[in-house]
Design a protein around this motif. Structure first.
Motif, short mmCIF file in Angstrom:
data_model
loop_
_atom_site.label_atom_id
_atom_site.label_comp_id
_atom_site.label_asym_id
_atom_site.label_seq_id
_atom_site.Cartn_x
_atom_site.Cartn_y
_atom_site.Cartn_z
N HIS A 480 0.84 -1.24 0.02
CA HIS A 480 0.17 0.13 0.06
C HIS A 480 0.89 1.29 -0.03
CE1 HIS A 480 -2.24 3.00 1.89
NE2 HIS A 480 -3.36 2.99 1.23
N GLU A 481 1.73 1.16 0.74
CA GLU A 481 2.76 2.49 0.81
C GLU A 481 3.57 2.76 -0.36
OE1 GLU A 481 2.36 4.69 3.32
OE2 GLU A 481 0.83 3.56 4.37
N MET A 482 4.17 1.61 -0.96
CA MET A 482 4.69 1.83 -1.89
C MET A 482 3.96 2.10 -3.31
SD MET A 482 7.90 -1.13 -1.77
CE MET A 482 8.85 -0.41 -2.82
N ARG A 483 2.78 1.50 -3.32
CA ARG A 483 1.92 1.48 -4.36
C ARG A 483 1.78 3.13 -4.56
NH1 ARG A 483 -1.83 -1.31 -3.31
NH2 ARG A 483 -1.02 -3.19 -4.22
N SER A 484 1.30 3.99 -3.58
CA SER A 484 1.06 5.35 -3.68
C SER A 484 2.18 6.39 -4.25
CB SER A 484 0.58 5.85 -2.32
OG SER A 484 -0.38 5.19 -1.86
N PRO A 485 3.36 6.31 -3.74
CA PRO A 485 4.49 6.92 -4.70
C PRO A 485 4.88 6.39 -5.96
CG PRO A 485 5.39 5.69 -2.94
CD PRO A 485 3.98 5.67 -2.43
N ILE A 486 4.76 5.11 -6.07
CA ILE A 486 5.24 4.60 -7.47
C ILE A 486 4.01 5.02 -8.30
CG2 ILE A 486 5.27 2.65 -8.77
CD1 ILE A 486 6.69 1.24 -6.28
N THR A 487 2.84 5.23 -7.92
CA THR A 487 1.71 5.31 -8.89
C THR A 487 1.78 6.84 -9.31
OG1 THR A 487 0.06 3.88 -7.95
CG2 THR A 487 -0.75 5.67 -9.13
N ALA A 488 2.26 7.70 -8.11
CA ALA A 488 2.33 9.19 -8.32
C ALA A 488 3.60 9.47 -9.30
CB ALA A 488 2.68 9.86 -7.09
N ILE A 489 4.67 8.68 -9.18
CA ILE A 489 5.75 8.91 -10.02
C ILE A 489 5.24 8.30 -11.65
CG2 ILE A 489 8.29 7.91 -10.43
CD1 ILE A 489 8.66 7.55 -7.62
N LEU A 490 4.73 7.38 -11.57
CA LEU A 490 4.29 6.93 -12.72
C LEU A 490 3.40 7.89 -13.43
CD1 LEU A 490 4.01 3.03 -12.41
CD2 LEU A 490 5.72 4.20 -13.79
N SER A 491 2.46 8.31 -12.95
CA SER A 491 1.40 9.17 -13.38
C SER A 491 1.81 10.46 -13.82
CB SER A 491 0.49 9.61 -12.37
OG SER A 491 -0.40 8.39 -12.25
N ALA A 492 2.84 11.17 -12.99
CA ALA A 492 3.63 12.45 -13.43
C ALA A 492 4.49 12.06 -14.43
CB ALA A 492 4.35 12.78 -12.09
#
Length: 708
Positions: A480-492
């Motif tokens: 859960h905790e890694m998915r949020s920053p990774i998702t943010a990085i991928l999206s940006a």
């Protein structure tokens, strides 16, 4: 002639009492019978004429113990004194191994004595007996008569040395036993000298003499104790021996030969039957005792049964199981009926007890008083006379000791064998008891081992389940905790690649990527720190600094703003791992900020503390992180310190993180020999108190240190 029975290992010797009529030969045998057999277990066999005037012969078997490995039994005979029965005297004298000539000391019987002695020499030659080699001893009887000649005169009548004779009054047993002991000694010295020559065994005549004297020492003691007293009547003793009466002189010689053979056989079997009966009774009673204690594994029960068997069957005064004492020498492990051992109360007795204990074979002491040679005679020996022991074991060394009662108690070969038999059974019983105790100890140890192993397996199973739960929480939180920053990085990153936009929008996307990367880096850094923390063997890098510097570094690591710091005065330099303590405080500050309402104050207080580490109290410092957040519910106060556990309600939302901050802070505190404590604040909120000593040390065995 002596008979050697190799089957029963018995030597039968023949001793004949010779002399004039009415000189006291039969009286000698009757008094001997009374002295050596007070229980009347053997019978005095008598052949008489029909007018009950002349005794043809009297037969009395007497047992003497062992010589050269053979049990010795003497057959005692008397011959008729009247001249008319010369053929009878010759028959009885045949095969004699020694002769006792009983002289009548009355002055009017000088001629009768000389004639009888000459008749003895004639009949000895007729039987092939050499008067020069067959021992002939003299007894000067009837010294109590008014007309009795002194022993020197009687010896002169007979042409012998007075030293070869014994003054006697047979009717009151005076001189009777002394004469017999000397005759028995001369008989056995002669026989054993022949045996030694044939077997080439070393022979010491003096030893044979000592053995004979030892065999009859109880009789002498009994005679001395009863001196001047009227002999007590024995069961069936009417003062006369019931004779076998022959009807006529024409049958005498023929009947006598037959009776002599039958009498000798009877004497032999009587001795053997008596011995076997005693041994059978002893073994029967021992068997009853062993059957009684057979099922028992109790050490004391087994020992008490053995002591009682020896005491009751042998008629012992006292019985002791000796063992090695703590300071060397002999000590009483247990005694019969709890009566003290008679030898252990004085130095000479303890020395003899030590000899008993060190002996590897059965040992018999016939006179304890003479053996210990203590002056004056110790009072402890007043009730005992002889002692015998039989080894029980060598590891540990034990020996079974029995004491015969005074004044005439003794131990024969059969008694020594019985004592040795009991000692053997006792050794087996003690080994059985020892094995039972060891088996019980092994069983208890095995049960304890099984219990501990089961407990360890249960704990390992619980730990494994906890690790599984921890793994699940870790994977859940981490994903859960890694998915949020990774998702943010991928999206940006995707937006930057696929879309244009204004520079402001692109800068915003780049900031999002940086923030997400930093969050991911912080998450991974926390995981790597925990791994290093738990695999570093709790080693810390200590340096000297101040508490304020540690707090400042912690605030910087946490990136927190508006954290107030309150420091007490008088706190000097501290020696600790500043980087790790700062990280622990940073984790606490980060939690305080995350769980507090917006704009809620967070503060750090520095104060001196006294820490209890085991049984010692040391100076320390307390770093308190204070907030006004929701606190920790009672059900979660232990759980939140475990790794990968987070506070907060999953339904209403939890702060970001994988639940490592408190666990890491607690590990760092313990590495310094300190502790991490939580308490509820009065107006709401939490206080996390990090306690460390001013001089860092290893963690105590009891876990967390506490406030003194």
């Amino acid at each position: 002639m002596a008979q050697w029975s190799h089957g029963s290992r018995t030597l039968f010797a023949k001793l004949v009492y010779y002399g004039p009529a009415l000189g006291g030969k039969t009286t000698n045998l009757r008094e001997l019978h009374r002295l050596v057999d007070p229980q009347a277990s053997t019978k005095l066999l008598t052949i008489q004429t029909s007018d009950d005037r002349t005794l043809f012969f009297d037969l009395l078997p007497v047992e003497l113990g062992k010589i050269l490995g053979y049990r010795v039994a003497l057959k005692l005979y008397t011959v008729p004194g009247q001249v008319r029965y010369d053929a009878t005297r010759r028959i009885v004298l045949a095969g004699a191994d020694a002769v006792v000539f009983v002289a009548d000391s009355s002055r009017g019987r000088e001629a009768d004595n000389r004639g009888s002695l000459e008749n003895l020499r004639i009949n000895m030659r007729a039987n092939g007996l050499d008067p020069a080699t067959i021992p002939v001893l003299f007894q000067f009887n009837k010294q109590d008569l008014a007309d009795a000649a002194p022993p020197e005169d009687v010896a002169g009548w007979l042409g012998t040395d007075p030293a070869r004779g014994f003054a006697a009054v047979a009717v009151n047993a005076s001189g009777v036993l002394e004469t017999f002991v000397a005759a028995a000694r001369a008989t056995l010295e002669r026989l054993t000298s022949f045996a030694a020559a044939r077997t080439h065994e070393p022979f010491e005549p003096a030893k044979v003499g000592r053995d004979v004297e030892r065999a009859f020492a109880p009789c002498l003691a009994r005679l001395k104790a009863a001196a001047g007293a009227v002999p007590a009547a024995r069961p069936g003793d009417d003062g006369a021996v019931t004779p076998i009466v022959l009807g006529g002189d024409d049958l005498l010689e023929q009947s006598l030969r037959a009776s002599l053979v039958l009498g000798e056989g009877l004497a032999t079997e009587t001795v053997r039957a008596e011995r076997l009966d005693r041994e059978a009774d002893a073994l029967r009673r021992l068997s009853d005792s062993l059957r009684h204690v057979g099922p028992s594994f109790d050490h004391d029960v087994i020992v008490d049964a053995a002591l009682a068997a020896v005491g009751e069957i042998l008629g012992s005064a006292r019985v002791t199981l000796l063992c090695e004492g703590r300071e060397g020498g002999a000590a009483a492990e247990r005694t019969w009926k709890g009566v003290a051992d008679p030898l252990l109360g004085f130095p000479e007795g303890r020395a003899l007890a030590a000899r008993f204990l060190s002996s590897d074979a059965t040992m018999v002491v016939d006179d304890l008083t003479a053996e210990v040679r203590a002056t004056p005679v110790p009072a402890a020996l007043a009730g005992v006379r002889a002692g015998a022991n039989a080894p029980v074991g060598r590891d540990p060394r034990r020996t079974l000791v029995a004491y015969a009662p005074a004044p005439d108690g003794t131990f024969g070969d059969a008694d020594a064998r019985f004592l040795s038999t009991v000692a053997g059974h006792l050794a087996a019983g003690l080994e059985k008891a020892r094995a039972h105790v060891e088996l019980k100890l092994h069983r208890d140890r095995l049960e304890e081992t099984v219990r501990l192993r089961t407990q360890a397996l249960r704990k390992a199973y619980d730990d494994l389940q906890e690790l599984d739960r921890m793994k699940d929480r870790f994977l859940s939180n981490l994903s859960h905790e890694m998915r949020s920053p990774i998702t943010a990085i991928l999206s940006a990153a995707t937006a930057l690649r696929d879309y244009g936009g204004s520079p402001e929008l692109r800068a915003e996307m780049l900031d999002a990527i940086v923030d997400a990367s930093r969050a991911l880096d912080g998450l991974l850094s926390g995981l790597f720190r925990l791994v290093r923390l738990e695999s570093a063997g709790q080693r810390i890098e200590v340096s000297e600094t101040t508490a304020e510097e540690v707090v400042a570094k912690a605030i910087d690591l946490a990136g927190a703003r508006d954290v107030s710091v309150e420091a007490a005065r008088g706190i000097g330099p501290v020696s600790l791992d500043a980087a790790r303590v700062a990280q622990a405080l940073a984790n606490l500050v980060d939690n305080a900020v995350k769980f507090s309402p917006p704009d809620s104050p967070v503060a750090i207080r520095i104060a001196p503390a006294r820490l209890r580490r085991g049984d010692k109290v040391v100076d320390g410092v307390a770093f308190s992180v204070l907030d006004r957040g929701p606190g920790i519910p009672p059900a979660e106060r232990d759980r939140v310190f475990a790794p990968f556990e987070q506070g907060g309600d999953a339904l209403t939302g939890k702060p970001k993180g994988v639940g490592l901050g408190l666990h890491e802070a607690q590990c760092i505190a313990r590495m310094h020999g300190g502790a991490l404590k939580w308490q509820q604040r009065d107006q709401g909120g939490s206080e996390f108190r990090l306690l460390v000593p001013l001089r860092a040390g290893a963690a105590t065995e009891s876990g967390d240190a506490g406030l003194a």
